[in-house]
Enzyme design. Sequence first.
Site, PDB file in Angstrom:
ATOM      1  N   GLU A 105       0.830  -1.214   0.000  1.00  0.00           N
ATOM      2  CA  GLU A 105       0.000   0.000   0.000  1.00  0.00           C
ATOM      3  C   GLU A 105       0.862   1.261   0.000  1.00  0.00           C
ATOM      4  OE1 GLU A 105      -2.295  -1.632   3.363  1.00  0.00           O
ATOM      5  OE2 GLU A 105      -4.061  -1.066   2.205  1.00  0.00           O
ATOM      6  N   GLU A 125      -3.952  -9.374   3.872  1.00  0.00           N
ATOM      7  CA  GLU A 125      -4.747  -9.023   5.054  1.00  0.00           C
ATOM      8  C   GLU A 125      -5.911  -9.980   5.278  1.00  0.00           C
ATOM      9  OE1 GLU A 125      -3.460  -6.956   2.912  1.00  0.00           O
ATOM     10  OE2 GLU A 125      -2.743  -5.133   3.903  1.00  0.00           O
TER      11      GLU A 125
END
Length: 693
Positions: A105, A125
């Site tokens: 990210e 995640e």
Amino acid sequence: MTAEYQVHGSVAVVTLNNPPVNGMGLETRTAAVAGIQRALADDAVKAIVITGAGKAFSGGADIKEFNTPKALAEPSLHTFIATAESSTKPVVAAIHTVCMGGGLELSLGCHYRVAMPGAQIALPEVKLGLLPGAGGTQRLPRVLGLEPALNMIVSGNPVASEKLPALFDEIFPADADLLTSAVAFAEKIADARPLPKVRDRKVDYPNHEAFLQFSRNTVKAMAGPFPAPLECVETVAASVTMKFDDGMKFERERFLHLIQTTESKALRHAFFAERVASKVPDVPADTPVRTIKSAAIIGAGTMGGGIAMNFLNAGIPVKLLETRQEALDKGIATIRKNYENTLKKGKLTQEKLDQRMGLLSSTLSYDDIGQADIVVEAVFEELGVKEAVFRKLDEVMKPGAILATNTSTLDVDKIAAFTKRPQDVIGTHFFSPANVMKLLEIVRGKQTAKEVLATALALSKKLKKTGVVSGVCDGFIGNRMIEQYSRQAGFLLEEGALPEQVDKAAEKFGFAMGPFRMGDLAGNDIGWAIRKRRYVEKPDISYSKTADLLCEMGRYGQKTGAGWYDYKAGDRKAYPNQDVNAMIVKHSADLGITRRKISDEEIVERLVYALVNEGALILEEGIALRASDIDMVYLTGYGFPLYRGGPMFYADTVGLPNVLAAINKYARGHQGGAWKPAPLLQRLAAEGKTFNG
Ligand code: 3HC
Ligand code: NAI
């Protein structure tokens, strides 16, 4: 210092340095943001490179910080990424080895991304019950396109950097020096303006609604009890249907929701539990390990064959030893058949099959195995038979060889005492089918050398097992606990339940299999043999006789085509049997019990709290090193539902005072003597603490 700052000519290099994987904890974020600001303030700097020291670019947000104030403290991961994105000087992410979660990210917030080939790129995640919460669901689709991004986010699986050309501005040759190449790249683009930002791109996908609906349906069907996969779809959908900033807000809200769910907490618990299980407080990480390049296995039965396959799969040659040629032939044929079945399913190539079978040899003579680095004994579960084997092994094995036993109930210290080298003896308790089940209980005898224990732990990783250390006691961690669970299952039948109801309740709770289907699979005769021994050795322990009556009917389980249930050839489905149910009802009448309707809730509580209570005793006695080890045993060896985190974690989520109150209630009921609340449970409940602290 958790991020370093250096200047190479006109390029500032900010290096995340938080071993082992540059998790972006508060200190790292603070130092990295300070690095960017320092570069912005220095007129001599024209561009900034962000990279990672050691064996990762970054493994993502620091999971250990989750659910602590540090996770959200400023500079947050969002702030860090926004600082990079809004930088007036170009920021280049220089990626290598591992770039996951928040790490990816961060790179998506940078203006440019360059990478070494072979770097593992992922948004994992979802495997922790979360969704990428720092812009991943909004930025990745803008770079890769809707479908590939959704696949990566919902699966969480890593993809090699060279397979993602759309993500990178340059992928360097394998022999390039990343830092030199990244600095050269930064110099090249230093004056390019406007600075490209992923947020400014659009996700184009014709007929996206139909695709998203299809994805929702598919993911819903596969996600089971886990909420995260569907949330991943919804947030990725927002990358198409919402403006960037609104999508970011939506992502944030869903992330903060997921992070509080028990499912996510359970998955994160399991992640750390798996890793901490290989650490033994008095065996330092630098304890020397012995080399294991060859193995011998004594006994080519159910377990010996499966254990052999683990070594063969890891490329370690195996010599199987038996008493008779027929037993050897049968064992080897079973191994070959197992591999052939995998081949038929397309999960193994003929070449690999040949390679593995090529590593297997057999013998009837102990003279042939003396040079093996490890020998694993998997003969009949009788102390006399084990004694003969270990006395012989003591004679023939080279000095320094590890002598391991696969015993499931016998005293490893007694077995060690059959040799003159008890320091080299250890229990390696594999679970059936040994080539499939992840769990390996490593039983540390009183005299087992630290080096031998460290070697067994390292070996478990090589064999792709989850190694959990247990002290010596009857049944070790897993089977000692399951005995209490099985006792409750038996008492439930006496009181009013039938096997089908008990199994359904357990399976609805999430167990892979209820206790009676499990008994039919493992063979009811095994438990029968253990109970017969107990009736003599420990007459004060009560058991329901129902299971004995079942065995007296010749119903041993799937292997006899009949157990608690009926089975049909080629079909593993369990069909309730009227005679068995009539036997159960009659047994209650013989005991003078008026059968009652038992709720599913009571069934689950009695089964699971029986595990928890015995687990607490095991913990207090030091048989298990920590509560999370017990959880690992149950998650990897007994089909305990992952989303509940294991029995001890589950008890923590229920609240220990509630568990204790229920146990005290059952202690006043039928066969209440089976319930003696563990002192540790009482203490922790009184102190408002948890097992997993
Ligand atoms: N945070 C904190 N510690 C981490 C970590 C992380 N993200 N990832 C790994 N670690 C720790 C492990 O606990 C272990 O610690 P230990 O040595 O004390 O036991 C150590 O790093 C090494 O881990 P592994 O044994 O797993 O080492 P490998 O080399 O086999 O694998 C890895 C490295 C591929 C990075 C693997 O550890 C992994 O998959 N980690 C999880 C990555 C992940 O899930 N990242 C997403 C985090 S959530 C996030 O970023 C939220 C954001 O979207 C807002
Ligand atoms: P098994 O009966 O299938 O195999 C035992 C094998 O050992 C037979 O092939 C037999 O010929 C051979 N054998 C017996 N005495 C021998 C000797 N003196 N020398 C060489 N070979 C000899 O038994 P299984 O199920 O494989 O069990 C083996 C061990 O593993 C036992 O200690 C058992 O408690 C343990 N175990 C069994 C599990 C299971 O689910 N079956 C699970 C975990 C452990």
